[in-house]
Design an enzyme around this catalytic site. Structure first.
Site, PDB file in Angstrom:
ATOM      1  N   ASP A 243      -7.698 -20.079 -18.674  1.00 36.51           N
ATOM      2  CA  ASP A 243      -8.020 -19.355 -17.452  1.00 36.51           C
ATOM      3  C   ASP A 243      -8.504 -20.317 -16.370  1.00 36.51           C
ATOM      4  O   ASP A 243      -8.763 -21.498 -16.627  1.00 36.51           O
ATOM      5  CB  ASP A 243      -9.016 -18.210 -17.712  1.00 36.51           C
ATOM      6  CG  ASP A 243     -10.396 -18.674 -18.116  1.00 36.51           C
ATOM      7  OD1 ASP A 243     -10.777 -19.806 -17.755  1.00 36.51           O
ATOM      8  OD2 ASP A 243     -11.110 -17.907 -18.780  1.00 36.51           O
ATOM      9  N   ALA A 244      -8.601 -19.816 -15.157  1.00 34.19           N
ATOM     10  CA  ALA A 244      -8.894 -20.684 -14.009  1.00 34.19           C
ATOM     11  C   ALA A 244     -10.233 -21.391 -14.148  1.00 34.19           C
ATOM     12  O   ALA A 244     -10.406 -22.514 -13.655  1.00 34.19           O
ATOM     13  CB  ALA A 244      -8.858 -19.871 -12.716  1.00 34.19           C
TER      14      ALA A 244
END
Length: 262
Positions: free
Chosen positions: A114-115
């Protein structure tokens, strides 16, 4: 295969194939063949006159796969935080295209981070390898280091390996260990093969230690090492061999792919 290798004039000499693949010089490759350390399609080949077809035959040396298809690319990225694991983000956020631009081949990411998570991500155009690495049914382990809130105790570490109950079912770390505790934060290392969504963050939150920072340091046989955030490099011959060996062990069809997102 062995009959074709000794009698068929077509194909390429095995020692030349090994030399072209960067395994060893042609002379050393001949020694490997004579010593019975080379297999083609699972059969040991000891005749120096053996010829193979690199486009279709599978070769391994001492049990480690050899990459013969030079059209395949295998790239390691240390993904920084703030970058989404997509080759084209429809919301305009920073994505992975900038890290694949130096290769002519169209590369794709294997699984996702994820970011807010940094660390090791593989980019490749080898769909079969990507399937084995990403699908949890093959049990490829990933190692994460998490900086979490609070002082983690040995009892909490033991709970992570025993298993915790989440909304989508129970989950247990393959391994867990406390690396450091300083002030009101701790460093925890988790080893998992699960592909469930944001599983590391959810596990640690469940035991009362929300994640502040998360990095993936290892993916299967690959180690991030000293690769700096935002940098990419092609895998070494040894690393490619380790990945291809892993992929060949998972040749049977798996259930529909479940991508990870830690």
């Amino acid at each position: 295969m062995s009959e074709r290798g000794s009698a068929d004039a077509e194909g390429v000499r095995l020692q030349k194939v090994l030399a072209n693949a960067g395994v060893a010089s042609r002379r050393v490759a001949e020694d490997l063949i004579v010593a019975g350390r080379v297999r083609v399609n699972g059969e040991t080949v000891t005749e120096l006159g053996s010829r193979i077809h690199p486009e279709t035959d599978l070769v391994d040396v001492d049990g480690t796969a050899v990459q013969l298809d030079q059209s395949k690319r295998y790239v390691m990225l240390n993904k920084p935080t703030g970058v989404v694991s997509s080759m084209r983000d429809d919301r305009g956020r920073p994505d992975l295209r900038q890290y694949a631009k130096d290769w002519d081949e169209r590369l794709y990411n294997v699984g996702r981070l994820d970011a807010d998570t940094s660390g090791l991500l593989v980019l490749t155009n080898d769909g079969g390898l990507a399937h084995v690495l990403a699908h949890p049914s093959f049990g490829v382990t990933k190692v994460y280091i998490a900086k979490v809130e609070g002082r983690v105790t040995p009892q909490t570490v033991a709970r992570l390996t025993r298993g915790v109950e989440l909304e989508d079912g129970p989950i247990a770390a393959d391994k867990a260990r406390l690396l450091d505790t300083s002030g009101d934060t701790s460093l925890v290392e988790l080893t998992l093969h699960s592909g469930r969504n944001r599983i590391v963050r959810r596990m640690l939150a469940e035991v009362g230690h929300p994640v502040l920072e998360l990095v993936r340091r290892q993916f299967g046989p690959l180690h991030l090492g000293s690769l700096a955030a935002g940098r990419v490099r092609e895998l070494t011959t040894v690393e490619r061999g380790a990945l291809l060996t892993l992929a060949r062990r998972g040749v049977d069809e798996a259930p529909p792919e479940e991508q990870e997102n830690e």
